[in-house]
Design a protein around this motif. Structure first.
Motif, mmCIF file in Angstrom:
data_model
loop_
_atom_site.group_PDB
_atom_site.id
_atom_site.type_symbol
_atom_site.label_atom_id
_atom_site.label_comp_id
_atom_site.label_asym_id
_atom_site.label_seq_id
_atom_site.Cartn_x
_atom_site.Cartn_y
_atom_site.Cartn_z
ATOM 1 N N VAL A 46 -6.664 -7.341 -0.490
ATOM 2 C CA VAL A 46 -6.451 -6.878 1.037
ATOM 3 C C VAL A 46 -5.706 -8.179 1.933
ATOM 4 O O VAL A 46 -6.289 -9.047 2.250
ATOM 5 C CB VAL A 46 -7.011 -6.033 1.799
ATOM 6 N N VAL A 59 0.431 -1.558 0.041
ATOM 7 C CA VAL A 59 0.074 -0.116 0.415
ATOM 8 C C VAL A 59 1.102 1.111 0.078
ATOM 9 O O VAL A 59 1.750 1.175 0.804
ATOM 10 C CB VAL A 59 -0.968 -0.043 1.224
ATOM 11 N N VAL A 108 -8.851 -2.450 -6.487
ATOM 12 C CA VAL A 108 -8.243 -3.463 -5.545
ATOM 13 C C VAL A 108 -9.723 -4.260 -5.135
ATOM 14 O O VAL A 108 -10.677 -3.887 -5.007
ATOM 15 C CB VAL A 108 -8.047 -2.169 -4.369
ATOM 16 N N LEU A 137 -6.506 0.301 4.694
ATOM 17 C CA LEU A 137 -5.214 0.035 3.659
ATOM 18 C C LEU A 137 -3.890 0.100 4.610
ATOM 19 O O LEU A 137 -3.648 1.796 4.337
ATOM 20 C CB LEU A 137 -5.146 1.134 3.004
ATOM 21 N N TRP A 191 -2.457 4.973 3.691
ATOM 22 C CA TRP A 191 -1.969 4.068 4.818
ATOM 23 C C TRP A 191 -2.814 4.519 6.081
ATOM 24 O O TRP A 191 -2.999 6.308 6.461
ATOM 25 C CB TRP A 191 -0.999 4.379 5.710
ATOM 26 N N LEU A 205 -10.446 1.968 2.053
ATOM 27 C CA LEU A 205 -10.938 1.856 0.108
ATOM 28 C C LEU A 205 -11.400 2.579 -0.063
ATOM 29 O O LEU A 205 -11.945 3.617 -0.983
ATOM 30 C CB LEU A 205 -11.042 0.596 0.430
ATOM 31 N N CYS A 265 0.291 -3.843 4.879
ATOM 32 C CA CYS A 265 -1.054 -4.181 3.691
ATOM 33 C C CYS A 265 -0.737 -5.205 2.574
ATOM 34 O O CYS A 265 1.016 -4.451 2.337
ATOM 35 C CB CYS A 265 -2.235 -3.396 3.654
ATOM 36 N N VAL A 288 -1.589 -5.972 -0.976
ATOM 37 C CA VAL A 288 -3.157 -5.461 -2.017
ATOM 38 C C VAL A 288 -2.874 -6.249 -3.835
ATOM 39 O O VAL A 288 -2.102 -6.447 -3.906
ATOM 40 C CB VAL A 288 -3.549 -4.123 -2.479
ATOM 41 N N SER A 346 -10.305 5.900 0.474
ATOM 42 C CA SER A 346 -8.789 6.210 -0.402
ATOM 43 C C SER A 346 -8.866 6.681 -1.786
ATOM 44 O O SER A 346 -8.407 7.699 -2.909
ATOM 45 C CB SER A 346 -8.399 5.299 -0.627
ATOM 46 N N ALA A 373 -11.997 -7.093 -1.427
ATOM 47 C CA ALA A 373 -11.670 -5.830 -0.459
ATOM 48 C C ALA A 373 -13.288 -5.368 -0.782
ATOM 49 O O ALA A 373 -14.065 -5.785 -1.281
ATOM 50 C CB ALA A 373 -10.784 -4.909 -1.414
#
Length: 226
Positions: free
Chosen positions: A188, A163, A185, A204, A168, A172, A208, A210, A175, A198
């Motif tokens: 995860v 990630v 994504v 995230l 961070w 999801l 992690c 992904v 983001s 996900a």
């Protein structure tokens, strides 16, 4: 091959050394060039060197089993070296010399399981069997930014990566990965856990992994953020 070598996806700053420009090493070197790397190719066969001269950054005809040759070409200045030599004895000698010179990250091709075990014993960082792993797939892993890479069709790929720092601690949904980076994504994997599907509430975290899907350029660009 020329068309493939001219393709550029994402620009990288690292220089790569590929020793042995046969089927495996040659294709891997071309993929590294296509990814934007500077590549020095080395092969003992002058005809092969002439073939790759217009396709790689620089190509040298030399016997890489000799430590003085490795020093002369500056092998210790490369962060990543790939030994793609098909001859078992030459492969082992070259790998051992690179390790002895202090090269930290040596990727070596093996042709048999026993060859693989010997390469591991002499200190190769990574050993691959081309029958099981294609040069194209390994080329995306050399820098360590992509954990795994699977191209599903022309221009579309699945990439396992970490990630990016800027995401961070976010979910999801927060983001907006798809809108911002053009990738989806799919899974995860929090540290110490298994991959899970996900969803917008997936967090995230820093550790992690992904699995993202999308156009090759988009997934490689996303992995570069790490």
């Amino acid at each position: 091959m020329a068309e493939r070598a001219r393709r550029r996806v994402v620009r990288h700053d690292e220089e790569m050394l590929v020793i042995g420009l046969g089927r495996f090493g040659g294709h891997l070197a071309l993929e590294l060039v296509a990814l934007g790397h500077e590549v020095l190719g080395v092969d003992v066969d002058t005809d092969t060197v002439q073939q790759f001269a217009p396709l790689l950054t620089k190509v040298i005809a030399a016997d890489a089993t000799r430590p003085e040759v490795l020093r002369q070409i500056g092998a210790t200045e490369f962060n990543h070296v790939v030994v793609g030599i098909g001859d078992v004895e030459a492969s082992i000698l070259t790998t051992a010399e690179l390790v002895a010179l202090g090269v930290r990250d040596v990727w070596a091709k093996a042709v048999t399981d026993s060859h693989k075990r010997i390469l591991e014993k002499v200190g190769a960082s990574h050993v691959v069997l081309p029958e099981h792993e294609m040069g194209r797939r390994i080329a995306h892993q050399v820098t360590g930014k992509i954990v795994d890479y699977i191209e599903l069709g022309e221009g579309f790929a699945l990439v396992e990566t970490r990630v990016p720092r800027e995401l961070w601690g976010r979910t999801l949904g927060e983001s907006q990965v798809r809108a911002r980076y053009g990738v989806t994504v799919v899974f995860v994997k929090p540290r110490g856990e298994r991959f899970t599907y996900a969803n917008p509430d997936s967090v995230l975290d820093q550790d992690c992994l992904v699995l993202v899907a999308g156009d090759v350029a988009a997934v490689e660009g996303f992995a570069e953020l790490t």
